[in-house]
Each structure stands twice: as C-alpha cells, then as structure tokens.
Design a protein around this motif. Structure first.
Motif, mmCIF file in Angstrom:
data_model
loop_
_atom_site.group_PDB
_atom_site.id
_atom_site.type_symbol
_atom_site.label_atom_id
_atom_site.label_comp_id
_atom_site.label_asym_id
_atom_site.label_seq_id
_atom_site.Cartn_x
_atom_site.Cartn_y
_atom_site.Cartn_z
ATOM 1 N N MET A 192 0.838 -1.202 0.000
ATOM 2 C CA MET A 192 0.000 0.000 0.000
ATOM 3 C C MET A 192 0.873 1.252 0.000
ATOM 4 O O MET A 192 0.664 2.181 -0.784
ATOM 5 C CB MET A 192 -0.903 -0.025 1.225
ATOM 6 N N ALA B 283 1.307 4.039 -3.203
ATOM 7 C CA ALA B 283 1.058 5.467 -3.064
ATOM 8 C C ALA B 283 2.310 6.265 -3.385
ATOM 9 O O ALA B 283 2.258 7.308 -4.048
ATOM 10 C CB ALA B 283 0.581 5.771 -1.645
ATOM 11 N N GLY C 215 2.446 10.015 -3.587
ATOM 12 C CA GLY C 215 1.986 10.321 -2.234
ATOM 13 C C GLY C 215 2.985 9.799 -1.212
ATOM 14 O O GLY C 215 3.285 8.610 -1.182
ATOM 15 N N PRO D 258 1.426 7.651 3.078
ATOM 16 C CA PRO D 258 1.069 6.275 3.456
ATOM 17 C C PRO D 258 2.263 5.395 3.783
ATOM 18 O O PRO D 258 2.177 4.536 4.647
ATOM 19 C CB PRO D 258 0.325 5.748 2.227
ATOM 20 N N THR E 144 -5.982 2.383 5.503
ATOM 21 C CA THR E 144 -6.627 2.324 4.197
ATOM 22 C C THR E 144 -7.427 3.594 3.937
ATOM 23 O O THR E 144 -7.568 4.011 2.788
ATOM 24 C CB THR E 144 -7.551 1.101 4.087
ATOM 25 N N LEU F 221 -5.860 6.244 1.719
ATOM 26 C CA LEU F 221 -5.878 6.143 0.262
ATOM 27 C C LEU F 221 -7.291 6.019 -0.296
ATOM 28 O O LEU F 221 -7.608 6.616 -1.312
ATOM 29 C CB LEU F 221 -5.045 4.945 -0.195
ATOM 30 N N ASN G 181 -8.854 9.216 -0.761
ATOM 31 C CA ASN G 181 -8.033 10.219 -1.433
ATOM 32 C C ASN G 181 -8.455 10.288 -2.891
ATOM 33 O O ASN G 181 -8.243 9.351 -3.658
ATOM 34 C CB ASN G 181 -6.563 9.823 -1.307
ATOM 35 N N PHE H 31 -5.734 9.773 -5.641
ATOM 36 C CA PHE H 31 -5.294 8.380 -5.784
ATOM 37 C C PHE H 31 -6.345 7.553 -6.517
ATOM 38 O O PHE H 31 -6.040 6.825 -7.463
ATOM 39 C CB PHE H 31 -5.015 7.782 -4.404
ATOM 40 N N TYR I 242 -5.512 -3.045 -5.598
ATOM 41 C CA TYR I 242 -5.186 -2.470 -4.288
ATOM 42 C C TYR I 242 -6.248 -2.852 -3.258
ATOM 43 O O TYR I 242 -5.924 -3.297 -2.148
ATOM 44 C CB TYR I 242 -5.063 -0.944 -4.424
ATOM 45 N N ALA J 188 1.933 3.379 -11.868
ATOM 46 C CA ALA J 188 0.644 3.064 -11.255
ATOM 47 C C ALA J 188 0.228 1.640 -11.590
ATOM 48 O O ALA J 188 -0.445 0.983 -10.803
ATOM 49 C CB ALA J 188 -0.412 4.048 -11.735
ATOM 50 N N SER K 190 0.993 -1.691 -8.945
ATOM 51 C CA SER K 190 -0.215 -2.362 -8.470
ATOM 52 C C SER K 190 -0.125 -3.864 -8.658
ATOM 53 O O SER K 190 -0.872 -4.609 -8.043
ATOM 54 C CB SER K 190 -1.439 -1.816 -9.198
#
Lengths: 185, 421
Positions: B170, B174, B179, B182, B242, B245, B248, B251, B313, B407, B411
């Motif tokens: 996680m 991020a 980000g 996290p 959690t 995110l 968010n 995200f 995710y 991304a 993932s």
C-alpha cells in the motif's frame, strides 16, 4: 488423490498417455510424447469435464540422460494438481512444441527453460535468453554444467573451466564424465 | 614466447543475413557520423527473435526510453525499455536478470536442510512463504507428518507476514503515484510485525524458520506479548491506514480504470494471487488446494470484477482483514504438543517427484522437487508469482501514458528478488 480424474484423463486422452497414470498425495502425473504436447494441452484446456485453465508452472528438467518439459496445471474440476511430463527430448538437440498458443504466459517460462537448459520451443516467437546476458553460450542448469567449487563431483576437482558450449563434448554414457543422473522411473 | 589463445564465452559477432537489421530499415535514420560515440544503439547485438525485431524497429515519431534499472520506483533492479510515441506508450520490453544468482543451481548442490536458507532471499519482503513452498514439497517427497502445533505456528507467522507485505505494498503504491504519507504509516505497521517475528525467529527479514517437519522454535513470551499488543488495535489501525488512500480522490482517480486485465487475459498469462482475484477468478491456493490447517480455518476469498489498479489495491486491503481473522482463530485454536517431527539428521528421500504450492502475498509460490535418493535435491524448480505477474506488463501498458507506468507496475506488486531468482 482424485480417482475420477484418472478415469476422465483415460477417456479423453487415451493412447496419448505413455505408461501408467501415477497418483500420489494431491498430484496426478501423466507422461506424453513431446509431439503430442499441443494436442494434449488443447484437450485438457477445452474439454468440459476437465477445464485445466491455469498453467501453474512449466519447468525444464535434465535427467542426465535426456531432457523433459514438465507442466503443472490447475482446474476447478479436480482437487489434484495435474503434472504432465513431456519426454524424451534429446540432450544434443532438445526441441518441444510451444504452449504459447494456449497460454501466452508460457512465453517467459519457455524463455527461462531455454536460458537454463537450451530447450528450443517451436512456435515461441520470443525465444531468447531472459536471465543470462544475450551473448552467453552455456546452459547453467544442465547436469554437465558443474559448479567450480563442487570438487566432489567435478572430474577436474573443481579447477577446470565449467562452462560448456551448446553441444557438450562429453559422451553421454561415459562414466568418467561425472554427470549426476536420475534413476530411471 | 608463444601466445596463448584467449578463451572467451562470447559468440563471434556475425550477423545472419536473413535476420532483421536496423540499417536496412528505411524508416530508421542512423546518424552514425554525428553521434556514434555518444550513444550505444539498443540492443547492442543483432536482434534474434521475431518479437525482438518487431520491438526494436522504430516507427514514425517513436523513441526509446530506458526506465531503470536504477530507477527508484521499479521495486528493485528492473529495466523497462519503453517505446514511446510522444507521451504514450507503444510497447514495452522488460529486461530481467540483474539480480540473477542461480538459486536453483545452488539448491541442487546443497542438502535438503540447506535449501531453506537459500530460498529465503527470493521474496525478501515475505521470506516465510518461499520457505513454506520448499518445505511443503520436501514433506510430500518424504511423507513427513507435521505436528498440528507446528502447522498453526506456520499459519500464524505467515499470515502476520502477509499483512506486513500488503501494508508495505500500500505504501509503495502510493509512493509511486507521488503520495509520501502512506509509506510512513505502513512502515510503522511493518516494523511492529517484523520486530514481533524477530522475537519468534531471531531474524527480521530472512527468517530461516520453517523446517522440514515443523518449525525451528516454539512460541515465546516476547512474541506473544508483542502480538497481543498489536492485535488489540490491528483492525482499527488497518482501517485508518486504508482510509488514507481509499478516501483520497487523487489516488482513486489515478488508479481507477488503469491497467485493466479481464478474466480471460489473467488466466492466459498465468497471473495468480490478488491480481487474478481482482479480475474475478476466485483462485486462492489456500482454498483451491488446501494445505496445512487452512481447511479448518474460517476465512473468505475476496474477489472483484474490475481488474484495474484500484481493484488490485482493494483486494489486498480485504486480504489484510481476512488475515487478521485467521490470526485470531490461530490464537484461539492453538493446540499443545511438539513443534518438530522426528527426522534423521541426514535426509535421503526415496527417488520421486513432488510439487508443493502455497499462497503467498503475491500469488502462488510453487516448488517442484525431484529426488534421486541422495542428500541433495536432483532438481529444484522455483515458481515465482512475481515473474508471471510482471509478464503481463508489456500487454497492460500500451496505450497508457508514461506517468501511468508505475501506477500499473506497482499495483501488480512485483519483487525482483523472486523474479530474477
């Protein structure tokens, strides 16, 4: 052990299965000729009562006498893993049909088997080395590739150059070659 | 003085005439005269396969970009050669092998006990699972009965590690999307679990804890007190993490609808684990091929249908909740008894073959072991889920923007230690 799977395999594949179907723990094992690989995989994947949809693994094996390609498949119709051993492939020129027509993901697995054993998968459109550098010439997981510090098994007591070209100069049955061989089973 | 011939491994540099040559392609302008000393063309050897020739032929307005191997967002030393048209990805060629160290060969030359610590660094973020796969295959090979207490301890420690690995995932997902916050929280969580396991096993990352026929040591007071402390707020802390995110908007909008993998595609590529379940296939080795004490435990296999980065995710966050449930049951049902089966010092299993597979945080970890009756495995094949998960990348990326690369790759949660073996 899944007895019904054994019956279903016998009914579907029939004469393509070489020798007995072996079952132990949660594994069912069949042996086929390398030439039958596309047919057998297609049948296992498409038959309504088999539906082996997931290729769990594809591995090359060097028994010291010959090469094998080993597939592990999963199906929701059976509690067993299915192991398919395609043999024999010659050690001098191992060739096997590719499984990429059915599972695109076999492409990298076959590249790995090529990289480590030199098994040529006919029909794989990207058969190049995957871990070793592209100009590397040896096949490291073959049994005649000896580790330099493996003095117990190395005929040169661990001091000679261990990397071999594609066709090993060693005669396969020469006992002095020092190759570790699997017992016939 | 006679000169000795220099021995080299490299093959003579000859170009077979039938193969593709970039000089022959009228679309490529090779400005050799200007910049021959400035750059080395990619690849620096003749193309050998159909796919390679297709990839390394450049079209109108396209360019190559090397992402990695020392890129901070590639989860190890992964090199992605991207073919770009503007900012859009046209094609991808992952280049592996920077971490290859021949673990399979090393295992075939070490004895059965020694294999366990050789396979530890493969999935270095969740080492117990790779040990488990090896141990499971060997136990099938030797028909070893594992004491129930050892099985419960295995499940307990492995599920803790699954939570640690998913929390880390996680944070890194991020981080790869820009980000920073996290990952700070996920490292707090991970550090507590890792310290807990250090009290149990003696090591923080490479545990070397599972043994053929059991585990290395029984539960101790420090582990239990740390675990009790952590369990009292684990569920709440997971929700809080959690929430960082899930709520968010930046995200969620970046992850939704990106890198969509449907059911057929996931099965064709042999993807397993959370990535497969995010595409709607309820394949979890703990349920599909039960091992250890999982049949006696009550937990769900979460699935989703979207198959995009966001689903991958969310699946993992659902799994964290299931793992907390499993740990709870393990603590309640933990039986008494020995933690090791009685085995000889030198293991010489009968000739045979065995396949053992466990469900790791990234998917199915498999080991195919062949015994020839000696004290070393004759063949030790390691199947790593990250290897299969990474293989989808060249098929997920085309059409997306360069900024979405991470991304999508992130993932899928690849670990290069396992991919390169």
């Amino acid at each position: 052990m899944d007895r019904t799977l054994k019956r279903r395999l016998e009914a579907r594949l029939g004469a393509q299965i070489q020798g007995p179907i072996r079952q132990r723990h949660d594994q069912t094992e069949i042996r086929i000729q390398p030439g039958d690989v596309p047919d057998v995989l297609r049948t296992l994947h498409d038959s309504v009562d088999l539906r082996f949809e997931l290729l769990a693994d594809l591995a090359g094996v060097d028994t010291g006498n010959e090469m094998q390609v080993v597939y592990h498949l999963w199906s929701e119709t059976s509690p067993d893993w299915l192991r398919i051993i395609a043999e024999p492939l010659s050690r001098e020129d191992p060739r096997c049909p590719s499984a990429t027509f059915l599972w695109t993901g076999a492409e990298w697995l076959e590249r790995e088997a090529y990289d480590m054993f030199g098994i040529v998968f006919e029909g794989n459109r990207d058969l190049r080395r995957i871990f070793m550098p592209p100009d590397y010439t040896s096949f490291p997981l073959r049994k005649d590739f000896l580790l330099p510090d493996d003095a117990a098994r190395s005929p040169g007591e661990g001091v000679r150059n261990v990397e071999r070209p594609f066709a090993p100069a060693v005669v396969a049955d020469d006992p002095a070659a020092g190759i570790r061989r699997a017992p016939a089973s | 003085m006679p000169t000795r011939p220099v021995r080299t491994n490299s093959r003579p540099k000859q170009r077979p005439p039938e193969q593709h040559r970039s000089e022959d392609d009228p679309r490529i302008m090779l400005d050799r005269e200007v910049s021959a000393d400035l750059y080395e063309p990619i690849p620096p050897y003749p193309t050998r396969t159909e796919r390679e020739a297709e990839f390394y032929t450049i079209g109108d307005g396209e360019m190559f970009l090397n992402l990695g191997p020392q890129h901070p967002a590639t989860h190890g030393v992964l090199r992605l050669v991207l073919k770009l048209s503007g900012e859009q990805i046209v094609d991808v060629d992952p280049v592996l092998g920077y971490l290859h160290r021949g673990v399979e060969k090393i295992c075939e030359n070490s004895d059965y006990y020694h294999v366990i610590d050789q396979v530890d660094p493969l999935e270095y973020a969740s080492a117990l699972f790779q040990e488990w796969a090896a141990v499971l295959a060997f136990e099938k090979l030797m028909d070893v009965e594992v004491p129930p207490r050892a099985e419960y301890i295995r499940v307990l420690s492995a599920e803790l590690l699954r939570i640690s690995s998913h929390t880390l995932f996680m944070g890194f997902l991020a981080l790869d999307m820009g980000g920073l916050t996290p990952i700070l929280y996920s490292f707090i969580e991970r550090d507590e679990i890792v310290e807990m396991l250090a009290a149990l096993t003696g090591a923080r990352m490479l545990f070397n804890y599972f043994r053929i026929g059991g585990v290395n040591g029984d539960l101790n007071h420090e582990f239990m007190s740390r675990l009790g402390d952590w369990m009292s707020r684990a569920a709440k802390q997971t929700e809080a993490n959690t929430g960082l995110l899930n709520e968010n908007e930046i995200f969620v909008r970046r992850a939704r609808g990106v890198g969509v993998m449907d059911r057929e595609m996931a099965l064709r590529f042999g993807v397993t684990g959370g990535n497969l379940r995010a595409s709607g296939v309820p394949f979890d080795v703990r349920r599909a091929h039960p091992y250890s004490v999982y049949p006696q435990l009550d937990f769900n296999v979460p699935t989703r249908l979207e198959g995009d980065s966001l689903a991958r995710y969310l699946i993992r966050m659902d799994e964290v909740r299931e793992s907390i449930k499993i740990i709870d049951q393990c603590l309640n049902n933990m039986p008494d008894g020995p933690v090791m089966a009685k085995l000889p010092r030198l293991l010489r299993p009968h000739p045979g073959r065995a396949w053992g597979a466990v469900e790791g945080p990234r998917g199915m970890l498999g080991v195919y072991a062949i015994s020839d009756g000696t004290d070393q495995p004759f063949r030790f094949r390691i199947h790593d889920p990250s290897f299969m998960n990474l293989e989808v990348v060249p098929h997920l990326l085309p059409g997306n923007l360069l900024a979405d690369t991470m991304a999508i790759v992130s993932s899928l949660d690849p670990i290069m230690g396992g991919i390169d073996k």
